[in-house]
Design a protein around this motif. Structure first.
Motif, PDB file in Angstrom:
ATOM      1  N   TYR A   1     -16.275  74.674 -43.983  1.00  0.00           N
ATOM      2  CA  TYR A   1     -15.152  73.734 -43.586  1.00  0.00           C
ATOM      3  C   TYR A   1     -14.019  74.132 -44.510  1.00  0.00           C
ATOM      4  O   TYR A   1     -12.791  73.968 -44.190  1.00  0.00           O
TER       5      TYR A   1
ATOM      6  N   TYR B   1     -10.044  75.639 -43.541  1.00  0.00           N
ATOM      7  CA  TYR B   1      -8.989  75.025 -44.123  1.00  0.00           C
ATOM      8  C   TYR B   1      -7.831  75.935 -44.644  1.00  0.00           C
ATOM      9  O   TYR B   1      -6.755  75.848 -44.464  1.00  0.00           O
TER      10      TYR B   1
ATOM     11  N   ALA C   1     -18.139  75.208 -38.681  1.00  0.00           N
ATOM     12  CA  ALA C   1     -17.387  74.491 -39.502  1.00  0.00           C
ATOM     13  C   ALA C   1     -16.029  75.270 -39.744  1.00  0.00           C
ATOM     14  O   ALA C   1     -15.016  74.774 -39.573  1.00  0.00           O
TER      15      ALA C   1
ATOM     16  N   SER D   1     -13.885  74.835 -37.030  1.00  0.00           N
ATOM     17  CA  SER D   1     -13.306  73.837 -36.278  1.00  0.00           C
ATOM     18  C   SER D   1     -12.266  73.287 -37.439  1.00  0.00           C
ATOM     19  O   SER D   1     -11.321  72.663 -36.963  1.00  0.00           O
ATOM     20  N   SER D   2     -12.258  73.495 -38.696  1.00  0.00           N
ATOM     21  CA  SER D   2     -11.231  72.938 -39.455  1.00  0.00           C
ATOM     22  C   SER D   2     -10.182  73.968 -39.567  1.00  0.00           C
ATOM     23  O   SER D   2      -8.787  73.710 -39.874  1.00  0.00           O
TER      24      SER D   2
ATOM     25  N   LEU E   1     -14.948  65.216 -45.735  1.00  0.00           N
ATOM     26  CA  LEU E   1     -15.710  65.056 -44.608  1.00  0.00           C
ATOM     27  C   LEU E   1     -16.338  63.681 -44.654  1.00  0.00           C
ATOM     28  O   LEU E   1     -16.832  63.131 -43.499  1.00  0.00           O
TER      29      LEU E   1
ATOM     30  N   LYS F   1     -18.848  70.493 -38.479  1.00  0.00           N
ATOM     31  CA  LYS F   1     -18.157  70.563 -37.324  1.00  0.00           C
ATOM     32  C   LYS F   1     -18.223  69.067 -36.359  1.00  0.00           C
ATOM     33  O   LYS F   1     -17.083  68.661 -35.982  1.00  0.00           O
TER      34      LYS F   1
ATOM     35  N   HIS G   1     -16.041  66.710 -37.914  1.00  0.00           N
ATOM     36  CA  HIS G   1     -14.793  66.780 -37.462  1.00  0.00           C
ATOM     37  C   HIS G   1     -14.152  66.347 -36.253  1.00  0.00           C
ATOM     38  O   HIS G   1     -13.112  65.680 -36.210  1.00  0.00           O
ATOM     39  N   TYR G   2     -14.988  66.432 -35.526  1.00  0.00           N
ATOM     40  CA  TYR G   2     -14.672  65.836 -33.890  1.00  0.00           C
ATOM     41  C   TYR G   2     -14.913  64.582 -33.657  1.00  0.00           C
ATOM     42  O   TYR G   2     -14.530  63.801 -33.151  1.00  0.00           O
TER      43      TYR G   2
END
Ligand code: F3S
Length: 430
Positions: A220, A224, A251, A254-255, A300, A395, A398-399
């Motif tokens: 994650y 980023y 992760a 997705s970030s 998170l 992930k 995140h969503y």
């Protein structure tokens, strides 16, 4: 302009029938938009060919009643007319969908949705496409080899294919994968080419990374930090297994939009830092130490305030048999709190192994449910009345809260099982 080989020209001229012609037209437009000069042959494609929802079926109802061929032609191939769609010629599989065919009512789906999905699935199989219905095709029998040119959708599968296996795929879309299934062609661009696969950013890990939680957090953070670039990770002393790679990559995708990562001494294209960068000078060197680890954990958990957990969701990306075994062990002989539901998502093929080994039974006896084909985010499905979810996937964290307007806690699988058993969140960073 893309240059066509003889077989590609023949398909474009209609020698393979109208569907292949439409597919080549679409691929030529795609290649030209990418400034790509040629196609590469592919015999490993993962997408959602011709798949539809009731909305899409209704939208195209004036064309063959919105049937499979109509949607494949008009939506997937961008054709202006419905054409007969032949069986695919390249090895192809169908990724996740929105409904579990056995637990559709648990997910809150109507019989009409379920029946439409069954029709759709029969058409997929009739066209020679494997119905895998998972975001982890590499756990369900589709395992590429190093250097193999693939055309895959699904960000978590793409990053796994490129990074862990050394296969070659861009993050394709529905249209390009459906066209590739018919033609066996995809633009020779991006991750298909050596020069595109070199690292761009250095991530220097300064803390031990062992647990699945830690791998998810590092992924994650990496996403980023590098966004859609290619990180080269050094300082990892613990050999990650498949589950850890799965969580790290999902992760990071997705970030950020990571499609390929190199881990020095671990992933196949990174025997050394020099090889991983392939002559590139790192654009940036970013450290991941105790402060970054703590900040990632807090990020998170930033949408968790209420410690009363009413839903626990596991299996993003779809759980491996090892993860289901672990969950069954944690639940054996115990009962989930009456105020909490536990759903674990996996693929059909992994679930059949879980059934054989008695894990599904153990999880069900504790009050949990093993589901297939979809997940809470993709199926937009949580138990009725859910306010607070506990998750072990960066992930999904995140969503899901943003998509469903709920609070979320992120922690280890054990923290999540503890929340399912007690109805309360006790997770903390150790
Ligand atoms: Fe798979 Fe859903 Fe996660 S389809 S990768 S489990 S968001």
């Amino acid at each position: 302009m893309v240059k066509l080989a003889d077989d590609e020209k023949a398909m474009l001229d209609g020698k393979g029938g109208p569907a292949k012609q439409k597919a080549m037209e679409l691929l030529v437009k795609y290649a030209d938009a990418l400034n790509c000069e040629r196609f590469v042959d592919t015999n490993n494609i993962a997408g959602v060919p011709g798949s539809s929802t009731l909305f899409l079926k209704d939208y195209y109802k004036d064309f063959n009643g919105g049937n499979y061929e109509a949607i494949f032609s008009l939506f997937d191939l961008d054709s202006d007319q419905v054409v007969p769609v032949p069986k695919v010629t390249a090895y192809s599989c169908h990724l996740q969908g929105g409904v579990d065919p056995k637990e559709w009512d648990t997910l809150g789906k109507s019989r009409e949705v379920f029946e439409h999905q069954q029709e759709d699935e029969a058409a997929v199989a009739d066209h020679g496409i494997q119905v895998m219905k998972t975001c982890t095709p590499y756990l369900a029998g589709n395992v590429p080899v190093k250097g193999e040119h693939c055309a895959w959708m699904e960000s978590s599968a793409v990053v796994f294919c490129n990074s862990v296996i050394g296969g070659r795929t861009n993050t394709e879309g529905r249209e390009s994968t459906s066209a590739a299934m018919l033609t066996g062609k995809i633009p020779d661009w991006g991750f298909h080419r050596d020069d595109y696969r070199r690292g761009t950013h250095a991530i220097e890990v300064k803390v031990p990374i062992e647990s699945m939680l830690d791998w998810g957090m590092l992924g994650y953070f990496t996403g980023y930090a590098v966004e859609e670039n290619i990180p080269v990770i050094t300082g990892v002393t613990y050999q990650p297994n498949l589950i850890r790679h799965k969580h790290f990559g999902a992760a990071a995708a997705s970030s950020g939009g990571v499609e390929l990562y190199h881990m020095v001494g671990i992933t196949p294209e990174a025997p050394s830092r020099e090889v991983a960068f392939g002559g590139n000078k790192p654009v940036e060197t970013i450290a991941y130490g105790p402060a970054e680890r703590r900040k990632t954990y807090e990020m998170l958990n930033s949408v968790g305030t209420d410690e009363n957990v009413d839903f626990v969701m596991l299996g993003c990306p779809h759980a491996s048999i090892e993860q289901i075994w672990e969950v069954a062990n944690l639940l054996e002989g115990k009962k989930i709190s009456p105020s909490t539901k536990l759903w674990l998502f996996t693929s059909r093929s992994v679930k059949s192994m879980a059934d054989t080994n008695g894990y599904t039974k153990t999880i069900r006896a504790a009050g949990g449910t093993v589901l297939t084909d979809t997940c809470s985010a993709i199926g937009l499905a949580v138990p009725k009345g859910t306010k607070v979810v506990a998750l072990d996937s960066a992930k999904q964290t995140h969503y899901l809260p943003a998509m469903m307007g709920i609070e979320a806690w992120f922690g280890t699988t054990k923290d999540c099982i503890d929340a399912a058993l007690t109805g309360h969140w006790h997770g903390e960073l150790r």
